[in-house]
Design a protein around this motif. Structure first.
Motif, PDB file in Angstrom:
ATOM      1  N   ASN A 323      33.550  29.319 120.358  1.00  0.00           N
ATOM      2  CA  ASN A 323      34.493  28.425 121.331  1.00  0.00           C
ATOM      3  C   ASN A 323      36.012  28.690 120.909  1.00  0.00           C
ATOM      4  OD1 ASN A 323      34.994  27.351 123.901  1.00  0.00           O
ATOM      5  ND2 ASN A 323      34.717  25.213 123.207  1.00  0.00           N
ATOM      6  N   ILE A 324      36.300  29.798 120.671  1.00  0.00           N
ATOM      7  CA  ILE A 324      37.583  30.211 119.794  1.00  0.00           C
ATOM      8  C   ILE A 324      38.797  30.109 120.804  1.00  0.00           C
ATOM      9  CG2 ILE A 324      39.075  31.886 118.565  1.00  0.00           C
ATOM     10  CD1 ILE A 324      36.816  30.608 116.989  1.00  0.00           C
ATOM     11  N   LEU A 325      38.646  30.215 122.180  1.00  0.00           N
ATOM     12  CA  LEU A 325      39.742  30.077 123.125  1.00  0.00           C
ATOM     13  C   LEU A 325      40.083  28.764 123.312  1.00  0.00           C
ATOM     14  CD1 LEU A 325      38.601  32.710 125.879  1.00  0.00           C
ATOM     15  CD2 LEU A 325      40.311  33.063 123.864  1.00  0.00           C
ATOM     16  N   ALA A 326      39.242  27.726 123.213  1.00  0.00           N
ATOM     17  CA  ALA A 326      39.343  26.212 123.299  1.00  0.00           C
ATOM     18  C   ALA A 326      40.015  25.752 122.025  1.00  0.00           C
ATOM     19  CB  ALA A 326      38.260  25.490 123.778  1.00  0.00           C
ATOM     20  N   ARG A 327      39.450  26.487 120.709  1.00  0.00           N
ATOM     21  CA  ARG A 327      40.041  25.933 119.614  1.00  0.00           C
ATOM     22  C   ARG A 327      41.772  26.509 119.581  1.00  0.00           C
ATOM     23  NH1 ARG A 327      36.155  27.216 114.730  1.00  0.00           N
ATOM     24  NH2 ARG A 327      37.829  26.325 113.636  1.00  0.00           N
ATOM     25  N   SER A 328      42.038  27.636 120.033  1.00  0.00           N
ATOM     26  CA  SER A 328      43.470  28.029 120.160  1.00  0.00           C
ATOM     27  C   SER A 328      44.386  27.249 121.045  1.00  0.00           C
ATOM     28  CB  SER A 328      43.420  29.440 120.732  1.00  0.00           C
ATOM     29  OG  SER A 328      44.840  29.987 120.852  1.00  0.00           O
ATOM     30  N   GLU A 329      43.748  26.740 122.166  1.00  0.00           N
ATOM     31  CA  GLU A 329      44.572  25.637 122.992  1.00  0.00           C
ATOM     32  C   GLU A 329      44.681  24.499 122.400  1.00  0.00           C
ATOM     33  OE1 GLU A 329      42.497  25.517 126.409  1.00  0.00           O
ATOM     34  OE2 GLU A 329      43.042  27.382 127.318  1.00  0.00           O
ATOM     35  N   GLN A 330      43.796  23.814 121.478  1.00  0.00           N
ATOM     36  CA  GLN A 330      43.818  22.743 120.836  1.00  0.00           C
ATOM     37  C   GLN A 330      44.952  22.741 119.946  1.00  0.00           C
ATOM     38  OE1 GLN A 330      40.374  21.748 118.670  1.00  0.00           O
ATOM     39  NE2 GLN A 330      40.746  19.321 118.479  1.00  0.00           N
ATOM     40  N   MET A 331      44.740  24.013 118.891  1.00  0.00           N
ATOM     41  CA  MET A 331      45.593  24.124 117.894  1.00  0.00           C
ATOM     42  C   MET A 331      47.138  24.313 118.429  1.00  0.00           C
ATOM     43  SD  MET A 331      45.902  27.226 114.970  1.00  0.00           S
ATOM     44  CE  MET A 331      44.413  26.636 114.242  1.00  0.00           C
ATOM     45  N   GLY A 332      47.119  24.911 119.602  1.00  0.00           N
ATOM     46  CA  GLY A 332      48.287  25.057 120.341  1.00  0.00           C
ATOM     47  C   GLY A 332      49.382  23.731 120.586  1.00  0.00           C
ATOM     48  N   ARG A 333      48.277  22.727 121.012  1.00  0.00           N
ATOM     49  CA  ARG A 333      48.795  21.638 121.327  1.00  0.00           C
ATOM     50  C   ARG A 333      49.329  20.744 119.876  1.00  0.00           C
ATOM     51  NH1 ARG A 333      44.562  21.768 125.120  1.00  0.00           N
ATOM     52  NH2 ARG A 333      43.094  20.628 123.713  1.00  0.00           N
ATOM     53  N   LEU A 334      48.676  20.871 118.930  1.00  0.00           N
ATOM     54  CA  LEU A 334      48.706  20.303 117.663  1.00  0.00           C
ATOM     55  C   LEU A 334      50.164  20.939 117.359  1.00  0.00           C
ATOM     56  CD1 LEU A 334      48.292  18.835 115.075  1.00  0.00           C
ATOM     57  CD2 LEU A 334      46.998  20.539 114.414  1.00  0.00           C
ATOM     58  N   LEU A 335      50.571  21.656 117.336  1.00  0.00           N
ATOM     59  CA  LEU A 335      51.704  22.672 116.662  1.00  0.00           C
ATOM     60  C   LEU A 335      52.850  22.137 117.835  1.00  0.00           C
ATOM     61  CD1 LEU A 335      50.393  26.261 116.132  1.00  0.00           C
ATOM     62  CD2 LEU A 335      51.005  24.556 114.286  1.00  0.00           C
ATOM     63  N   ALA A 336      52.637  22.193 118.925  1.00  0.00           N
ATOM     64  CA  ALA A 336      53.768  21.726 120.051  1.00  0.00           C
ATOM     65  C   ALA A 336      54.148  20.197 119.695  1.00  0.00           C
ATOM     66  CB  ALA A 336      53.098  21.890 121.372  1.00  0.00           C
ATOM     67  N   GLU A 337      53.010  19.416 119.511  1.00  0.00           N
ATOM     68  CA  GLU A 337      53.540  18.238 119.042  1.00  0.00           C
ATOM     69  C   GLU A 337      54.245  17.715 117.861  1.00  0.00           C
ATOM     70  OE1 GLU A 337      49.671  16.198 119.073  1.00  0.00           O
ATOM     71  OE2 GLU A 337      49.532  16.237 121.200  1.00  0.00           O
TER      72      GLU A 337
END
Length: 428
Positions: A323-337
């Protein structure tokens, strides 16, 4: 068994025997790596926020990929696919054709070794398919270090400065960059101006674009702009080549960044995390376009090496199964915050942006102008604390995050903490 070295011993040998243009500026040498961590020859631990410049989306030595390469090594190591081919080459081409956002319904692929080779071959194919020779790329683009791809690259230092005249019939248009005064409308007008001042549209074989610029600074072309570019290419019979060398393979929350736009390319190039550390690149395109050149016209001695193909097949499996695509989106949200917090806290931090886990922010001076020296200082300060961090960009002031998507949340937080402390130190 090979002998062990210290960093100091290897640095002395590097200075004696490695060409200056090919040598890294660092004085450490990696001895071992695992996921998002590395250990140098002196045993010091490093957190890796560079990922081999986007090569290691699934981390160093992912067990499934190591296993796939070892298994292939027990069967066939090399034959040259132009002499006699093998199943992994064919299987990988099939899977790339099934997943790449390329105009269909029939698609074909070919494999080479590097991103630059993929771009060179895409241009060759475009010229064969259209009977035209012109190529248009964009300011800030990075497409490789061979002579043709240097001509396509839109930044002089350090890539082009020392190497004399570039190949001809390559032209450049402004990349849409509202942060630095280039609206999407202005970028499209810039393309129309190229048709009037440099080369008529009927002589252009291809327009080549990164949907998210890599070395150029992680600037993102909007879906609206990419749709307009697709329409422009269709109107003039120009092939649209999309360079996903750095933005592909889950970095943006999609397998390919182009998927965010809803359009399809005529050809797409990919490399870097395609084989997660093994040398491999690909061109995927509409079958009629890909078949334009004759037998034996494409390829190379090591193109689509069996070990690299086995690694890439494992990469595709891992992206789906973990489920790497979902993990990428999650990491993106973390970085943006976290970037938003820094923009509030540090006057020098601005223009934060991300598409999934392809994320960056800029360092600015007191007047809000790009400050490349400050970006270099931040990366140096982070390195002092054990974090590998890279700057990039048309102006040299962008700090990019390419941490493996598989990195543990605790490790990502540790690396972000180092950046924050480094920003504090630079602000003092």
């Amino acid at each position: 068994m090979s002998r062990s070295f210290t960093n100091a011993e290897l640095n002395e040998l590097k200075n004696r025997f490695v060409a200056r243009g090919a040598a890294t500026p660092t004085e450490q040498f990696v001895a071992r790596a695992e996921n998002a961590e590395m250990w140098d020859e002196d045993g010091r631990r490093w957190i890796d926020f560079a990922g081999g410049i986007g090569v290691l989306n699934l981390g160093h030595r992912h067990p499934r990929i190591v296993e796939a390469v070892q298994a292939q090594l027990g069967r066939v190591m090399h034959t040259c696919s132009a002499v006699i081919s093998y199943a992994p080459y064919i299987q990988l081409c099939q899977r790339l054709c099934e997943v790449a956002p390329v105009k269909g319904p029939e698609r074909k692929a070919m494999l080479v070794n590097t991103g630059a080779e993929a771009l060179e071959n895409a241009v060759k194919i475009a010229r064969a398919a259209t009977g035209r020779s012109g190529v248009i790329t964009f300011d800030g683009a990075f497409h490789g270090r061979t002579m043709l791809t240097l001509a396509m690259t839109g930044k002089v230092l350090p890539y082009k400065n020392d190497f004399g005249p570039m190949p001809g019939d390559v032209y450049r248009a402004p990349y849409p960059n509202p942060l630095h005064g280039i609206s999407e409308e202005a970028a499209l007008e810039g393309l129309e101006k190229v048709f009037k001042t440099d080369i008529p549209a009927h002589r252009v074989a291809a327009i080549v674009i990164e949907p998210v610029q890599g070395e150029g600074g992680f600037y993102i072309a909007s879906p609206a702009y990419l749709k307009a570019l697709r329409e422009l290419c269709d109107r003039h019979g120009i092939l649209l080549i999309v360079d996903e060398v750095q933005s592909g393979f889950a970095r943006t929350g999609k397998l390919f960044a182009l998927e965010h736009s809803g359009i399809e390319a005529d050809m797409l190039t990919t490399a870097k995390s395609l084989a997660n550390g093994m040398p491999l690149s690909a061109v995927v395109g509409t079958a009629e376009v890909m078949d334009a050149s004759g037998p034996g016209s494409l390829g190379g001695t090591y193109s689509g090496n069996p070990l690299s193909c086995a690694a890439a097949l494992a990469v595709l499996d891992v992206i789906e199964e973990e489920n790497i695509l979902a993990r990428s989106e999650q990491m993106g949200r973390l970085l943006a915050e976290r970037f938003a917090v820094w923009e509030e806290r540090f006057a020098a931090v601005g223009n934060a942006r991300n598409l999934g886990a392809m994320a960056a922010f800029e360092l600015l001076d007191a007047d809000g102008r790009p400050d490349p020296a400050k970006a270099q200082a931040l990366c140096a300060k982070a390195r002092e604390q054990g974090l590998i961090l890279l700057s990039c960009g048309f102006y040299g002031n962008t700090v990019r995050i390419l941490v493996p998507i598989t990195a543990a949340s605790e490790l990502v937080e540790e690396g972000l903490g180092i950046i924050e402390r480094s920003l504090d130190a630079l602000s003092a």
